[in-house]
Design an enzyme around this catalytic site. Structure first.
Site, short mmCIF file in Angstrom:
data_model
loop_
_atom_site.label_atom_id
_atom_site.label_comp_id
_atom_site.label_asym_id
_atom_site.label_seq_id
_atom_site.Cartn_x
_atom_site.Cartn_y
_atom_site.Cartn_z
N ASP A 1 -72.51 55.86 -51.60
CA ASP A 1 -72.66 54.88 -50.52
C ASP A 1 -72.21 55.43 -49.18
OD1 ASP A 1 -73.73 52.95 -52.11
OD2 ASP A 1 -71.90 51.81 -52.38
N LYS B 1 -76.10 51.77 -47.40
CA LYS B 1 -76.67 50.68 -46.62
C LYS B 1 -75.87 50.55 -45.33
CE LYS B 1 -78.19 47.77 -50.49
NZ LYS B 1 -77.46 48.34 -51.62
N MET C 1 -65.79 43.27 -43.92
CA MET C 1 -67.04 43.44 -43.14
C MET C 1 -67.16 42.38 -42.05
SD MET C 1 -69.52 44.31 -46.40
CE MET C 1 -68.80 43.03 -47.45
#
Length: 362
Positions: free
Chosen positions: A41, A63, A176
């Site tokens: 990732d 991502k 996040m």
């Protein structure tokens, strides 16, 4: 879906923590050393990829928030295909695969396809992030519970029952959430949380660019703007934030913020010793492009042996002008300073004694 019952290998969905080698579980370290292919990732520390064997295939499937990137369906398809070709397949994730890591979804896809798989937990940023910032998520008489939320959504808004959050009490952790900070602060106050409630943002926890910004709900946005924080951050809300100044030992370590070039063939005990003093390791010789890109941010290069001296000379050019350090008398005595590509600078005597003592105690 294609029948994968006769798959060749096993897919390991592995949590890597926040990226420091010393934060890996022993199982994760073992799998990194034996993997045939690794799907990793965006937030995975490059150092962990340098631990893999020489011919391990590395596949980026990260991502990026609010940007086009690999779809979840594409990632799962690649895992299924890899299981037909390789024995040991790693799906390497930052933190823990089951904490907002979509590890459950990938595991179910593998199960439905009949592919052998295993889940390897990692230390989530939910715990590690606040800890590196000196914030205990629970503390008797201050917080007897903690609650975790993801602040990322498709439309950028956080759709929570804010009144219930405030009534829960305890510590609230938002992952996040940098872009959603304004909304989080506003909604908490509307729901009745006092504007003087302590709040902290920990940027890039455990890395050399870690920064911890502390304020109150009424002041934190301005402080974050002035600090120019960037993602990823962990947001912590609650009285436990007040302990950060006393308990943030990581940012006070003697080599915090320094990057040290380090050979991949070094012993794991040596790597952990340097990390224990706050240093960020930049492993060589694998990943020559990465070394050239980050070399200007490296404080110095550690040479534990004559062999690693030769490796370093192949990967660092004369123009970089790096300092060299060693705790080996044999290395120092064997180096011809006039021929070396490095500016020679000894490790400070007290640092050398500290590291030697640390290794002897392992």
């Amino acid at each position: 879906m294609t029948d994968y019952m006769k798959n060749k290998g096993t897919v390991y969905i592995v949590g890597s923590g926040l990226g420091r080698i010393s934060d890996l579980t022993l199982r994760a370290y073992q799998l990194l050393k034996t993997a045939d292919i690794v799907f990793y990732d965006r937030l995975v520390n490059d150092n962990l990829l340098q631990l893999t064997k020489e011919h391990c295939e590395l596949v980026y499937v990260g991502k990026k928030p609010y940007a086009s990137s690999h779809t979840q369906e594409d990632i799962e398809s690649q895992l299924l295909a890899a299981a037909q070709k390789h024995q040991v397949i790693l799906r390497l994730k930052s933190g823990d695969p089951f904490v907002f890591g979509r590890g459950g979804e990938e595991g179910m896809t593998l199960k439905d396809a009949g592919v052998t798989f295993e889940i390897i937990p990692g230390i989530s940023s939910v715990i590690n992030g606040p800890t590196y910032g000196g914030i205990p998520v629970t503390y008797r008489e201050y917080s007897r519970s903690f609650h975790v939320y993801t602040a990322q959504s498709k439309d950028g808004e956080t759709d929570f029952d804010w009144h219930s959050i405030v009534q829960f009490g305890g510590t609230h952790i938002f992952l996040m959430g940098l872009r959603a900070l304004s909304n989080i602060v506003r909604q908490l106050q509307i729901a009745g949380m006092p504007e003087t409630t302590p709040i902290a943002l920990v940027q890039w926890a455990s890395r050399p660019n870690q920064r911890t910004v502390i304020g109150e709900l009424r002041t934190i946005e301005e402080k974050v703007r002035k600090a120019q924080l960037t993602s990823p951050v962990v947001i912590v809300v609650g009285d436990v934030v007040d302990f950060s100044e006393s308990l943030n030992t990581f940012e006070r370590l003697p080599w915090f913020g320094q990057r040290v070039g380090f050979p991949t063939e070094a012993r794991i005990e040596q790597m952990i010793a340097f990390e224990s003093m706050g240093a960020e390791l930049v492993l060589y010789p694998r990943g020559t492009k990465r070394i050239q890109k980050e070399s200007e941010n490296i404080s110095w290069v550690f040479i534990p042996s004559i062999e690693s001296m030769h490796s370093a000379e192949r990967f660092f050019s004369r123009e970089i002008g790096l300092k060299f350090g060693t705790v080996s008398d044999q290395v120092r005595e064997s180096i011809d300073i006039t021929q070396s590509k490095f500016w020679i600078g000894e490790v400070h005597h007290e640092d050398r004694n500290y590291i030697s003592q640390f290794w002897n105690e392992l």
